[in-house]
Scaffold this active site. Structure first.
Site, mmCIF file in Angstrom:
data_model
loop_
_atom_site.group_PDB
_atom_site.id
_atom_site.type_symbol
_atom_site.label_atom_id
_atom_site.label_comp_id
_atom_site.label_asym_id
_atom_site.label_seq_id
_atom_site.Cartn_x
_atom_site.Cartn_y
_atom_site.Cartn_z
ATOM 1 N N GLU A 80 29.756 46.885 101.236
ATOM 2 C CA GLU A 80 28.312 46.652 101.302
ATOM 3 C C GLU A 80 27.586 47.499 102.345
ATOM 4 O O GLU A 80 27.011 46.971 103.299
ATOM 5 C CB GLU A 80 28.030 45.167 101.561
ATOM 6 C CG GLU A 80 28.487 44.281 100.434
ATOM 7 C CD GLU A 80 27.946 42.848 100.531
ATOM 8 O OE1 GLU A 80 27.260 42.522 101.526
ATOM 9 O OE2 GLU A 80 28.198 42.075 99.607
ATOM 10 N N GLU A 105 33.408 40.960 95.032
ATOM 11 C CA GLU A 105 33.084 39.675 95.670
ATOM 12 C C GLU A 105 32.195 38.871 94.751
ATOM 13 O O GLU A 105 31.250 39.405 94.145
ATOM 14 C CB GLU A 105 32.298 39.856 96.991
ATOM 15 C CG GLU A 105 33.132 40.249 98.162
ATOM 16 C CD GLU A 105 32.303 40.377 99.452
ATOM 17 O OE1 GLU A 105 31.278 39.685 99.593
ATOM 18 O OE2 GLU A 105 32.705 41.184 100.297
HETATM 19 C C1 FCB Z 1 28.847 39.428 101.609
HETATM 20 C C2 FCB Z 1 29.814 39.934 102.658
HETATM 21 C C3 FCB Z 1 30.939 38.971 102.973
HETATM 22 C C4 FCB Z 1 30.434 37.546 103.029
HETATM 23 C C5 FCB Z 1 29.668 37.206 101.775
HETATM 24 C C6 FCB Z 1 29.188 35.776 101.720
HETATM 25 O O1 FCB Z 1 27.624 40.037 101.760
HETATM 26 O O2 FCB Z 1 30.397 41.150 102.229
HETATM 27 O O3 FCB Z 1 31.542 39.374 104.165
HETATM 28 O O4 FCB Z 1 29.687 37.369 104.155
HETATM 29 O O5 FCB Z 1 28.566 38.071 101.669
#
Ligand code: FCB
Length: 434
Positions: free
Chosen positions: A151, A347
């Site tokens: 990210e 994620e």
């Molecule tokens: C993302 C991050 C991760 C975690 C999730 C909830 O933005 O990459 O580390 O904090 O959100």
């Protein structure tokens, strides 16, 4: 299954300091005043955590390597104890039959480099590639799949434009060189990994559909700008070798060889990682600060996020909109066409309190179904990583938001939640790279 170093490892005494250590030491930066000094104590308990991953039945585990644990000063001297830890972790995963998927940068820049300008300095991109080479030389023989950055959009926006994450800079649009140097660091690290023999390299970018607050031209224009910053600032140069026009105008004066850098940044990827949590509704700027997703956004921003109503929300207040994942994946395919490599969801998850986390089960079930709809429409998605294994240090929220499928209490005892048992049952019928 996915985690990140700063959020779970602890053992700060066995590594160099990172920007997050400095940030969390300042009162007011973390909501509950906590730090990640102990976190989940994963460095000492990694065997127990790998056993939890193995027993869940997932095929792959995404974790991040802490740069300051490997190179306490960011460059030069290697911390043998730190590198040994990742060596043991990888061995443990392989022995458990779980594919290790390391991320090289999940926001914990060595503090020593921050003192030299951090990601505002081009040299940090070169140092990142040198660090990538050190890690690959040690664990590359057992690691098939690599992620360079996590990210970069959040790290640029929250860390350098808005100051709500480490390193706490509030540069607004002057933060754009950070984006460029992160991308350059990615490209140079890809080259370093390839030189070390890596064949399966991706990057994890956050994405989400941007919905204009209304059809009014001011709202559409604001939503378009937000969409460029979240959904195109990183993926356009990575996948097409070009910045969106607006960004080129803002950046070009300061970058000596933009075309040369873009050629490095656009090095072919084996797959592209998407972190998805929620869509965002965006409208024209409004006077005064806006509260959004736990953030306080300054009035100078040329857009303002609006609440999305009519959906359930997580404990974080994030709307639960599985269809937005399908929409996002279809949009990416439409936008990039043949330039889009196979996708992996790197994620996806939600924060809910309690051991009987039925709401998390509903969230994961809804999103996997949404993913399936995208697959049926022909989008090539090769994997899905849940965020996260353990309740952990959720950045500026501290320990208040619980994203884990495994509960971690004040004594650090791990207790699998209902969602863990649910996922395990699902996976016995269809094992995959979750
Ligand atoms: C993302 C991050 C991760 C975690 C999730 C909830 O933005 O990459 O580390 O904090 O959100």
């Amino acid at each position: 299954m996915s985690t990140s170093a700063h959020q779970i490892e602890g053992a700060v005494d066995q590594r160099g300091p990172s920007v997050w250590d400095a940030f969390t030491a300042l009162p007011g930066n973390v909501k509950d005043g906590t730090t990640a000094a102990v976190a989940c104590d994963h460095v000492r308990r990694y065997r127990e955590d790998v056993a939890l991953v193995r027993d869940l039945g997932v095929g792959a585990y995404r974790f991040s390597v802490s740069w300051p644990r490997v190179l306490p000063d960011g460059a030069g001297r290697v911390n043998a104890r730190g590198l040994d830890f990742y060596d043991r972790l990888v061995d443990e995963l392989c022995a458990a039959g779980v594919r290790p998927v390391p991320t090289l940068f999940h926001w914990d820049t060595p503090l020593a480099l921050e003192k030299d300008g951090g990601w505002l300095a081009r040299a940090t991109a070169e140092r990142f590639a040198a660090y990538a080479a050190v890690v690959a030389a040690r664990i590359g023989d057992r690691v098939p799949t690599w992620i360079t950055l996590n990210e970069p959009a959040e790290h640029t926006l929250l860390g350098h434009a808005l100051g709500q994450h480490a390193p706490g800079k509030r540069l607004l649009f002057d933060a754009l060189p950070v984006a460029h140097h992160l991308l350059l660091g990615h490209g140079l690290a890809v080259a370093a990994l390839r030189a070390a023999g890596a064949r399966d390299i991706g990057v994890a970018n956050s994405h989400g559909p941007t919905w204009p607050a209304s059809d009014a031209p001011q709202d559409r224009e604001a939503a378009d700008l937000y969409d460029v910053l979240l959904n195109r600032l990183f993926s356009d140069p990575l996948l097409t070798g070009r910045y969106p026009e607006l960004i080129t105008e803002l950046l070009c004066a300061d970058v000596p060889d933009l075309a040369g850098d873009l050629a490095v940044i656009a090095a072919p990827l084996d797959w592209y990682g998407v972190n998805f949590y929620q869509p965002t509704k965006v409208g024209a700027p409004r006077p005064g600060a806006t509260e959004f997703s736990g953030l306080t956004l300054p009035p100078e921003l040329p857009f303002s996020p609006r609440p999305i109503t009519g959906y359930p929300v997580t404990d974080f207040g994030w709307p639960v909109v599985p269809d937005a994942l399908t929409e996002l994946l279809l949009t990416l395919r439409e936008r990039y066409g043949d330039a889009l490599p196979p996708l992996i969801i790197t994620e996806n998850g939600c924060s809910y309190d309690g051991l009987d986390d039925q709401a998390r089960i509903a969230y994961l079930d809804g999103h996997v179904r949404a993913l399936h709809r995208a697959l049926e429409s022909g989008v090539d998605v090769r994997g899905y990583f849940v965020w996260s294994l353990l309740d952990n240090f959720e950045w500026a929220e501290g320990y208040g938001q619980r994203f884990g499928l495994v509960h971690v209490d004040a004594t650090l005892k791990r207790t699998p939640k209902a969602s863990y048992h649910w996922l395990r049952t699902q996976l016995t019928s269809s094992p995959s790279g979750v």
